[in-house]
Design a protein around this motif. Structure first.
Motif, PDB file in Angstrom:
ATOM      1  N   UNK A 165      -0.476  85.956  30.872  1.00  0.00           N
ATOM      2  CA  UNK A 165      -1.835  86.347  30.498  1.00  0.00           C
ATOM      3  C   UNK A 165      -2.511  87.029  31.684  1.00  0.00           C
ATOM      4  N   UNK A 166      -3.537  87.801  31.369  1.00  0.00           N
ATOM      5  CA  UNK A 166      -4.319  88.476  32.392  1.00  0.00           C
ATOM      6  C   UNK A 166      -5.734  87.902  32.397  1.00  0.00           C
ATOM      7  N   UNK A 167      -6.270  87.727  33.570  1.00  0.00           N
ATOM      8  CA  UNK A 167      -7.638  87.238  33.689  1.00  0.00           C
ATOM      9  C   UNK A 167      -8.617  88.327  33.276  1.00  0.00           C
ATOM     10  N   UNK A 168      -9.839  87.956  32.900  1.00  0.00           N
ATOM     11  CA  UNK A 168     -10.858  88.977  32.645  1.00  0.00           C
ATOM     12  C   UNK A 168     -11.018  89.916  33.834  1.00  0.00           C
ATOM     13  N   UNK A 169     -11.375  91.153  33.572  1.00  0.00           N
ATOM     14  CA  UNK A 169     -11.345  92.221  34.562  1.00  0.00           C
ATOM     15  C   UNK A 169     -12.088  91.869  35.853  1.00  0.00           C
ATOM     16  N   UNK A 170     -13.288  91.299  35.736  1.00  0.00           N
ATOM     17  CA  UNK A 170     -14.085  91.011  36.920  1.00  0.00           C
ATOM     18  C   UNK A 170     -13.639  89.745  37.661  1.00  0.00           C
ATOM     19  N   UNK A 171     -12.698  89.013  37.076  1.00  0.00           N
ATOM     20  CA  UNK A 171     -12.173  87.824  37.746  1.00  0.00           C
ATOM     21  C   UNK A 171     -10.809  88.080  38.370  1.00  0.00           C
ATOM     22  N   UNK A 172     -10.344  89.324  38.287  1.00  0.00           N
ATOM     23  CA  UNK A 172      -9.100  89.692  38.934  1.00  0.00           C
ATOM     24  C   UNK A 172      -9.359  90.005  40.406  1.00  0.00           C
ATOM     25  N   UNK A 173      -8.289  89.971  41.181  1.00  0.00           N
ATOM     26  CA  UNK A 173      -8.407  90.375  42.573  1.00  0.00           C
ATOM     27  C   UNK A 173      -9.054  89.313  43.441  1.00  0.00           C
ATOM     28  N   UNK A 174      -9.460  89.750  44.632  1.00  0.00           N
ATOM     29  CA  UNK A 174      -9.983  88.812  45.623  1.00  0.00           C
ATOM     30  C   UNK A 174     -11.080  89.481  46.433  1.00  0.00           C
ATOM     31  N   UNK A 175     -11.814  88.666  47.137  1.00  0.00           N
ATOM     32  CA  UNK A 175     -12.819  89.161  48.076  1.00  0.00           C
ATOM     33  C   UNK A 175     -12.471  88.632  49.462  1.00  0.00           C
ATOM     34  N   UNK A 176     -12.992  89.284  50.479  1.00  0.00           N
ATOM     35  CA  UNK A 176     -12.711  88.889  51.856  1.00  0.00           C
ATOM     36  C   UNK A 176     -13.955  88.281  52.477  1.00  0.00           C
ATOM     37  N   UNK A 177     -13.820  87.048  52.961  1.00  0.00           N
ATOM     38  CA  UNK A 177     -14.914  86.352  53.632  1.00  0.00           C
ATOM     39  C   UNK A 177     -14.395  85.830  54.970  1.00  0.00           C
ATOM     40  N   UNK A 178     -15.032  86.258  56.044  1.00  0.00           N
ATOM     41  CA  UNK A 178     -14.630  85.843  57.400  1.00  0.00           C
ATOM     42  C   UNK A 178     -13.154  86.118  57.663  1.00  0.00           C
ATOM     43  N   UNK A 179     -12.676  87.207  57.107  1.00  0.00           N
ATOM     44  CA  UNK A 179     -11.286  87.596  57.310  1.00  0.00           C
ATOM     45  C   UNK A 179     -10.300  86.925  56.374  1.00  0.00           C
ATOM     46  N   UNK A 180     -10.755  85.972  55.563  1.00  0.00           N
ATOM     47  CA  UNK A 180      -9.873  85.255  54.641  1.00  0.00           C
ATOM     48  C   UNK A 180      -9.948  85.894  53.253  1.00  0.00           C
ATOM     49  N   UNK A 181      -8.807  85.979  52.594  1.00  0.00           N
ATOM     50  CA  UNK A 181      -8.729  86.539  51.253  1.00  0.00           C
ATOM     51  C   UNK A 181      -8.879  85.417  50.230  1.00  0.00           C
ATOM     52  N   UNK A 182      -9.932  85.489  49.432  1.00  0.00           N
ATOM     53  CA  UNK A 182     -10.236  84.437  48.457  1.00  0.00           C
ATOM     54  C   UNK A 182     -10.241  85.032  47.052  1.00  0.00           C
ATOM     55  N   UNK A 183      -9.408  84.487  46.174  1.00  0.00           N
ATOM     56  CA  UNK A 183      -9.360  84.974  44.805  1.00  0.00           C
ATOM     57  C   UNK A 183     -10.675  84.679  44.091  1.00  0.00           C
ATOM     58  N   UNK A 184     -11.147  85.648  43.320  1.00  0.00           N
ATOM     59  CA  UNK A 184     -12.417  85.488  42.615  1.00  0.00           C
ATOM     60  C   UNK A 184     -12.361  84.329  41.621  1.00  0.00           C
TER      61      UNK A 184
END
Length: 342
Positions: free
Chosen positions: A174-193
């Motif tokens: 399955x695929x997550x909803x579009x805006x919940x895909x990917x990740x953001x970067x906080x303090x150099x760490x990659x965090x999945x949305x």
């Protein structure tokens, strides 16, 4: 007539060690986080692992909270709980697929609306299945633990086969909803949305459950029923209806956890509920039967520990939570926050 004592009574404050006893289980969480930081060494990797562990723990808590209430109030060993997880995942994913027009657009509001519809559908279906499960399978074996294990395990097998009949035997990606895909970067760490959303959602479920159990009449009846069901019944409350309501709510929470876990793994199978039940049982046992707070603490410990250990020594991750359970039970045989029945 004896004269009154001429000294003034002195109220002694309990020592710090006694006053800290209720807070020790809570303090285990920051202690584990700090230990993980020291063991991992890399701050960015540690932050990523911590968020992932919290997300995993929150989802396990949602599933385990329903089971611990059923276990604590009804004294039912329900091995069929995993079936509600699987059904919730398949029903929720089916709704998300049907609402592809909402999940595929880059709009957070529409994506969350589709996710809310999937969650409500999963909870409604698993709640209804739980009502039938309690009425047909569980009710005839109240008070007989061995029979409960046998019949609920049989119910789990039947449910898994029914899922394969309805949705097919193959695993579904399955695929997550579009805006919940990917990740953001906080303090150099990659965090999945999605994991960030899972942390917030799980915390909201815990707060809502705590408010209901602590500040509503039905919550008071449930908590009283966990401690002394005979007294609640003697006061005129129909404890049987409370039992059924708790079983339905626990099944609905399993369905909610199922759709959350499905989006976490991005893969669903008919056996997924059975596979996660090992972690759920560990959480219920170390948290203390009937204790939502204990299940919450236990779930976070399990999620964090598994992620830290899997990063440091992947082979040890398989036994890390078993070791955690053994250590907790050696320290507190009744769990970290048990509800004592009288």
């Amino acid at each position: 007539m004896t004269a009154a004592p001429d000294h003034t009574p002195i109220m002694q404050r309990p020592p710090l060690s006694v006053r800290m006893q209720p807070w020790i289980p809570v303090l285990l969480i920051p202690a584990l986080v700090i230990t993980g930081f020291i063991a991992v060494g890399n701050p960015t990797s540690w932050l990523t692992l911590t968020v992932s562990g919290l997300a995993m723990g929150m989802m396990i808590f949602v599933i385990a909270s329903g089971m611990t209430l059923i276990f604590g109030l009804m004294d039912i060993i329900n091995f069929g709980h995993g079936a509600f997880i699987s059904f919730g995942a398949f029903v929720g994913v089916s709704v998300l697929i049907a609402l592809g027009g909402l999940t595929g657009v880059p709009s957070l509001a529409l994506n969350l609306l589709a996710l809310l519809a999937a969650v409500l559908a999963a909870m409604a279906v698993t709640g209804a299945i739980g009502w039938g499960f309690e009425r047909v399978i569980v009710r005839p074996v109240y008070g007989a633990h061995l029979k409960q294990i046998l019949v609920t395990m049989g119910g789990l097998i039947v449910a898994e086969q029914l899922i394969q009949v309805i949705w097919g035997p193959k695993e579904i990606h399955i695929a997550r909803p579009e805006m919940l895909k990917g990740a953001i970067t906080i303090l150099g760490a990659t965090l999945e949305k999605y994991r960030l959303v899972a942390v917030v959602f799980g915390a909201a479920v815990f707060i809502a459950m705590r408010l209901v159990l602590r500040h509503t009449k039905i919550g008071l009846i449930v908590r009283a029923g966990v401690e002394n069901r005979e007294m609640v019944q003697a006061l005129g409350y129909r404890i049987r209806r409370v039992f059924v309501g708790v079983f339905i709510a626990g099944s609905a929470l399993a369905g909610l956890g199922g759709i959350m876990w499905a989006l976490y793994q991005e893969l669903i199978t008919a056996h997924m509920g059975n596979e996660i039940m090992v972690l759920v049982f560990i959480v219920v046992i170390i948290g203390g039967l009937g204790s939502v707070e204990g299940a919450f603490i236990g779930a976070l410990l399990v999620g964090l520990l598994q992620n830290y250990v899997a990063f440091i020594e992947p082979k040890a991750a398989l036994v890390s939570n078993i070791a955690l359970m053994v250590a907790i039970l050696m320290w507190r045989p009744q769990g970290m926050s048990p509800v004592i029945k009288v």
